[in-house]
Enzyme design. Structure first.
Site, mmCIF file in Angstrom:
data_model
loop_
_atom_site.group_PDB
_atom_site.id
_atom_site.type_symbol
_atom_site.label_atom_id
_atom_site.label_comp_id
_atom_site.label_asym_id
_atom_site.label_seq_id
_atom_site.Cartn_x
_atom_site.Cartn_y
_atom_site.Cartn_z
ATOM 1 N N LYS A 38 0.814 -1.215 0.000
ATOM 2 C CA LYS A 38 0.000 0.000 0.000
ATOM 3 C C LYS A 38 0.851 1.270 0.000
ATOM 4 C CE LYS A 38 -3.937 0.176 2.156
ATOM 5 N NZ LYS A 38 -4.781 0.160 0.961
ATOM 6 N N GLU A 133 0.330 -0.472 7.098
ATOM 7 C CA GLU A 133 1.068 -1.708 6.849
ATOM 8 C C GLU A 133 2.489 -1.610 7.400
ATOM 9 O OE1 GLU A 133 -1.167 -3.881 3.142
ATOM 10 O OE2 GLU A 133 0.588 -2.675 2.667
ATOM 11 N N GLY A 200 -18.889 5.082 -4.524
ATOM 12 C CA GLY A 200 -18.131 6.332 -4.513
ATOM 13 C C GLY A 200 -17.473 6.607 -3.178
ATOM 14 N N ASP A 228 -5.810 2.415 -3.011
ATOM 15 C CA ASP A 228 -4.562 3.166 -2.899
ATOM 16 C C ASP A 228 -4.538 4.349 -3.861
ATOM 17 O OD1 ASP A 228 -3.530 1.459 -0.937
ATOM 18 O OD2 ASP A 228 -2.767 0.072 -2.448
#
Length: 280
Positions: A38, A133, A200, A228
């Site tokens: 990520k 992460e 959305g 991402d």
């Protein structure tokens, strides 16, 4: 300059007709390997969207490291602060993708888990993007150094300190993560972006919605990397000074484009393509 503090992985992707249920084996899938993580995804996405970007991260001392960094190097992301850690493996994500575009992901963090606060202390950081992460303590150390806009993607959902939330100008979560964090998101005083998948996204401030956007229609091939891309696009747009509604529309369009190609980093949208999609 945006400094991204986050993960670098090599994505090993199996694409087939259906995702397996617990205990089930499915066959007939196609195998591919793509750079991912990520942090790396968001760094490259922001770069493709026009920002100057550097990445603070950790990879292993193995053959996978350069493969994981390949597209970042080619894309012009500054990797001078990305460290190679002896005795650790580069992070790996095992990804299963169905024909519908839905996915399942298991991550082996490897070197991402050893990025420590000491690696961030004293860093020169203007704008910052961070993702969970890597350790929350490392993100906090980076946020304390930041002098500009701070955006945090609180994924995966983990316990974090109130100080980390309060140092953010923007917190980005999906619906599941928003439910996990609850009112702590809005109590932080930051803007809160909630991504809603095909529906959305919404942007909140002080407990109320200040903008909402729905994505343009696209042919979905693989949703990996869409979140991402959304994070990077929204952060980049807000740093550039776009109004909230325009920034959110830009971000959901970029995220939609990322669904039209397979893989995480190969699918990341370029600025011209996002603007062309918005114009139509």
């Amino acid at each position: 300059m945006i400094t991204v503090v986050g993960s670098v992985n090599l994505d090993i992707v199996a694409t087939g007709k259906d995702l397996p249920r617990p205990g089930e084996t499915v066959t007939g899938a196609r195998l591919a390997r793509h750079p991912g993580g990520k942090g790396a995804n968001q760094a490259l996405a922001a770069r493709r969207l026009g920002a100057d970007v550097r990445l603070i991260a950790a990879v292993g001392d193995d053959d996978m490291a350069e493969e994981a960094l390949k597209l970042l190097r080619a894309g012009g992301v500054d990797l001078a602060a990305t460290q190679f850690v002896n005795g650790e493996t580069t992070g790996v994500a095992l990804i299963a993708v169905a024909a519908s575009g839905e996915n399942q992901i298991i991550v082996c963090p490897g070197a991402n888990a050893v990025l420590a606060p000491a690696d961030l202390e004293g860093e020169s950081i203007e704008h910052m993007m961070g993702v969970l992460e890597v350790s929350p303590a490392a993100l906090l150390a980076a946020a304390r150094c930041a002098t500009g806009f701070v955006a945090l993607n609180l994924a995966p959902a983990l316990p974090v300190t109130g100080e980390l939330l309060q140092r953010a100008d923007l917190l980005i979560v999906n619906e599941t993560e928003a439910e996990w964090y609850g009112t702590a998101l809005h109590d932080s005083g930051a803007m809160v972006a909630v991504s809603l998948g095909a529906e959305g996204a919404q942007l909140w401030k002080d407990g109320r919605v200040i903008a909402s956007a729905t994505p343009p229609r696209v042919d979905v091939i693989d949703t990996t990397g869409a979140g991402d891309t959304f994070c990077a696009a929204l952060t980049t747009a807000l740093i550039e000074g776009m109004p909230a509604d325009a920034a959110l529309s830009f971000a959901v369009a970029a995220g939609a484009l990322a669904c039209t190609k397979p893989g995480a980093q190969p699918s990341l949208a370029h600025r011209a393509d996002v603007e062309a999609l918005l114009s139509t």
